[in-house]
Design a protein around this motif. Structure first.
Motif, mmCIF file in Angstrom:
data_model
loop_
_atom_site.group_PDB
_atom_site.id
_atom_site.type_symbol
_atom_site.label_atom_id
_atom_site.label_comp_id
_atom_site.label_asym_id
_atom_site.label_seq_id
_atom_site.Cartn_x
_atom_site.Cartn_y
_atom_site.Cartn_z
ATOM 1 N N LEU A 203 0.843 -1.193 0.000
ATOM 2 C CA LEU A 203 0.000 0.000 0.000
ATOM 3 C C LEU A 203 0.877 1.241 0.000
ATOM 4 O O LEU A 203 1.597 1.492 0.975
ATOM 5 N N PRO A 204 0.865 2.042 -1.066
ATOM 6 C CA PRO A 204 1.649 3.288 -1.060
ATOM 7 C C PRO A 204 1.069 4.272 -0.041
ATOM 8 O O PRO A 204 -0.124 4.553 -0.040
ATOM 9 N N LEU A 205 1.938 4.790 0.821
ATOM 10 C CA LEU A 205 1.503 5.672 1.903
ATOM 11 C C LEU A 205 2.217 7.013 1.842
ATOM 12 O O LEU A 205 3.420 7.088 1.600
ATOM 13 N N TRP A 206 1.447 8.067 2.096
ATOM 14 C CA TRP A 206 1.936 9.424 2.289
ATOM 15 C C TRP A 206 1.711 9.801 3.754
ATOM 16 O O TRP A 206 0.728 9.368 4.366
ATOM 17 N N LEU A 207 2.568 10.618 4.301
ATOM 18 C CA LEU A 207 2.333 11.255 5.589
ATOM 19 C C LEU A 207 1.923 12.689 5.325
ATOM 20 O O LEU A 207 2.624 13.421 4.616
ATOM 21 N N THR A 208 0.789 13.098 5.870
ATOM 22 C CA THR A 208 0.350 14.483 5.729
ATOM 23 C C THR A 208 1.097 15.341 6.735
ATOM 24 O O THR A 208 1.043 15.085 7.940
ATOM 25 N N SER A 209 1.795 16.343 6.254
ATOM 26 C CA SER A 209 2.602 17.174 7.139
ATOM 27 C C SER A 209 2.633 18.590 6.605
ATOM 28 O O SER A 209 2.719 18.811 5.399
ATOM 29 N N SER A 210 2.553 19.547 7.516
ATOM 30 C CA SER A 210 2.753 20.928 7.096
ATOM 31 C C SER A 210 3.886 21.559 7.896
ATOM 32 O O SER A 210 5.003 21.686 7.405
ATOM 33 N N LYS A 211 3.638 21.861 9.160
ATOM 34 C CA LYS A 211 4.612 22.671 9.886
ATOM 35 C C LYS A 211 5.814 21.887 10.415
ATOM 36 O O LYS A 211 6.959 22.328 10.295
ATOM 37 N N SER A 212 5.601 20.745 11.025
ATOM 38 C CA SER A 212 6.628 20.071 11.800
ATOM 39 C C SER A 212 7.794 19.598 10.936
ATOM 40 O O SER A 212 7.637 18.740 10.060
ATOM 41 N N VAL A 213 8.968 20.128 11.203
ATOM 42 C CA VAL A 213 10.180 19.685 10.506
ATOM 43 C C VAL A 213 10.474 18.230 10.851
ATOM 44 O O VAL A 213 10.902 17.441 9.998
ATOM 45 N N ASP A 214 10.234 17.858 12.119
ATOM 46 C CA ASP A 214 10.504 16.487 12.540
ATOM 47 C C ASP A 214 9.661 15.477 11.759
ATOM 48 O O ASP A 214 10.111 14.357 11.504
ATOM 49 N N PHE A 233 4.482 27.729 6.360
ATOM 50 C CA PHE A 233 5.809 28.112 5.909
ATOM 51 C C PHE A 233 5.724 28.619 4.476
ATOM 52 O O PHE A 233 4.741 28.380 3.766
ATOM 53 N N SER A 234 6.781 29.303 4.055
ATOM 54 C CA SER A 234 6.869 29.890 2.720
ATOM 55 C C SER A 234 7.447 28.864 1.753
ATOM 56 O O SER A 234 7.895 27.788 2.152
ATOM 57 N N PRO A 235 7.494 29.188 0.446
ATOM 58 C CA PRO A 235 8.177 28.287 -0.493
ATOM 59 C C PRO A 235 9.615 27.982 -0.096
ATOM 60 O O PRO A 235 10.082 26.857 -0.285
ATOM 61 N N SER A 236 10.330 28.951 0.474
ATOM 62 C CA SER A 236 11.705 28.659 0.902
ATOM 63 C C SER A 236 11.708 27.663 2.055
ATOM 64 O O SER A 236 12.604 26.813 2.162
ATOM 65 N N GLY A 237 10.710 27.758 2.938
ATOM 66 C CA GLY A 237 10.582 26.771 4.009
ATOM 67 C C GLY A 237 10.259 25.395 3.472
ATOM 68 O O GLY A 237 10.713 24.379 4.011
ATOM 69 N N LEU A 238 9.469 25.348 2.406
ATOM 70 C CA LEU A 238 9.175 24.076 1.762
ATOM 71 C C LEU A 238 10.449 23.459 1.199
ATOM 72 O O LEU A 238 10.707 22.260 1.382
ATOM 73 N N GLU A 239 11.247 24.271 0.515
ATOM 74 C CA GLU A 239 12.483 23.759 -0.071
ATOM 75 C C GLU A 239 13.413 23.202 1.009
ATOM 76 O O GLU A 239 14.046 22.152 0.826
ATOM 77 N N GLN A 240 13.473 23.906 2.142
ATOM 78 C CA GLN A 240 14.300 23.418 3.254
ATOM 79 C C GLN A 240 13.799 22.060 3.750
ATOM 80 O O GLN A 240 14.589 21.136 3.976
ATOM 81 N N ARG A 241 12.491 21.915 3.897
ATOM 82 C CA ARG A 241 11.923 20.660 4.396
ATOM 83 C C ARG A 241 12.139 19.519 3.407
ATOM 84 O O ARG A 241 12.403 18.390 3.818
#
Length: 384
Positions: A203-214, A233-241
């Motif tokens: 079963l292909p699984l995704w984890l739903t995540s927005s803020k938590s870097v961990d 977070f901003s697009p730059s925060g997305l790139e970092q994650r």
């Protein structure tokens, strides 16, 4: 799908200060699009809003169209006890309907809030959808967001992250054909195997995540894909994650580039960017206002100051929402003409985004949504 709000506490304070100064923000111009690759495109439903007031008619017609047009997936959420989003209490029920009217697109939950449910039922329901679709099921899983949702399982709220991980492991075991132990009302222990058996072995699984870097690191270390949104977070925060996610995969011996990052973006493609922005303004401002209000009462705000700021805007509330609208349109959406859309997609692909989940049910008419998707599909037909 969210586990947070569109803005941090610091953002709220800065924006309120700008309100007092009369600043409003503006949509930034984009560069001329080139020929760089773009992410795969899917469609996600989240709000159930539309001027036609029939969310299932929109859902079914959009799904039929994207199935023929080369889109990757259709996502449906799990949302409870709220008018905005209340059309989607069970993604497996919707998935079953979509499975029998489509042939190509992946049928995805975005997301299943696992701590609200018995994992045996989740395995049964989604294996059924996997059979109906011929093996096209994928799931994003989440711990749940709004405290009110946990009237379905009050004891699970404080333990929701732990319960998510336990249920995720059990779900994969059941999907593979391994039994789990359960005790019946008479005290007898049973080895329980779920049926029907799914078509897919894994079963292909995704984890739903927005803020938590961990959570991004955790997803990488455990081989999960990620479903996210530009919420905390901003697009730059997305790139970092995304960088942290790829590094975490490599650290445990997984191919860093094999993990899938799916990004939800509000989407409307018009014939002119300014016209498109004005076309979505009423629907988007109502949507954002509703979302901000839900977060303020969700029990999820990590800062009392944030909730107080939201609740005490008073006469500034409309101006505040308008500022959020401009910020969101300019940095965190797929709204504009086709050239702008192409440039935006190229930029996210360069950051490491594999797929865009186009959110379309935020208040436009079905006719507007269908025309928008038809324009967007031209990028797929060109083999972008």
């Amino acid at each position: 799908m969210s586990d947070g709000a569109f803005l941090s506490a610091g953002d709220l304070a800065r924006l309120k200060a700008r309100l007092k100064s009369g600043a409003t923000g503006a949509v930034e111009p984009r560069d001329t699009p080139g020929s760089a690759p773009i992410p795969d495109l899917g469609v996600i439903f989240f709000s159930g809003l539309g001027t036609d007031r029939d969310p299932y008619d929109l859902l079914l017609d959009v799904s039929r169209f994207i199935d023929r047009a080369g889109f990757t997936a259709v996502w449906t959420p799990e949302r409870h006890f709220t008018e905005v989003g209340g059309a989607y209490p069970n993604p497996s029920v919707l998935g079953a309907a979509l499975a029998v009217i489509t042939e190509n697109v992946r049928i995805r939950a975005g997301s299943v809030n696992l701590p609200l449910h018995d994992v045996l039922r989740v395995a049964e329901e989604w294996a059924l959808v996997d059979n109906l679709s011929g093996g096209r099921v994928d799931l994003a899983v989440a711990p749940g967001w709004h405290a009110r949702d946990f009237v379905l399982n009050p004891d699970g709220y404080e333990l929701r992250s732990q319960l998510l991980n336990q249920a995720r492991d059990q779900l994969q075991d059941l999907w593979r054909g391994n039994a789990v132990k359960r005790v019946d009302p008479l005290g007898e222990t049973h080895e329980v195997l779920s049926f029907p058996r799914p078509v897919q072995r894994q079963l292909p699984l995704w984890l739903t995540s927005s803020k938590s870097v961990d959570s991004w690191r955790f997803a990488g270390e455990t081989g999960l894909n990620v479903l996210t949104a530009l919420i905390n977070f901003s697009p730059s925060g997305l790139e970092q994650r995304i960088g942290l996610y790829r590094e975490a995969r490599a650290r445990v011996g997984l191919d860093p580039d094999a993990g899938v990052v799916s990004l939800m973006l509000h989407t409307y493609i018009g014939t002119d960017t300014d016209e498109a922005v004005e076309r979505v303004r009423p629907a988007m401002t109502e949507y954002l206002s509703s979302f901000v209000s839900q977060h303020a009462t969700s029990g999820q705000s990590e800062s009392p100051d944030k909730s107080r700021t939201l609740q005490t805007l008073g006469d500034d509330r409309d101006a505040f929402i308008d500022m959020v609208f401009h910020r969101y349109i300019s940095t965190s959406s797929l709204i504009g003409d086709l050239d702008r859309a192409r440039t935006t997609l190229e930029g996210f692909h360069a950051m490491g985004v594999n797929e865009i989940a186009c959110l379309v049910d935020f208040g436009l008419s079905k006719d507007e949504v269908m025309k928008s998707l038809a324009r967007l599909s031209s990028l797929l037909r060109k083999g972008a």
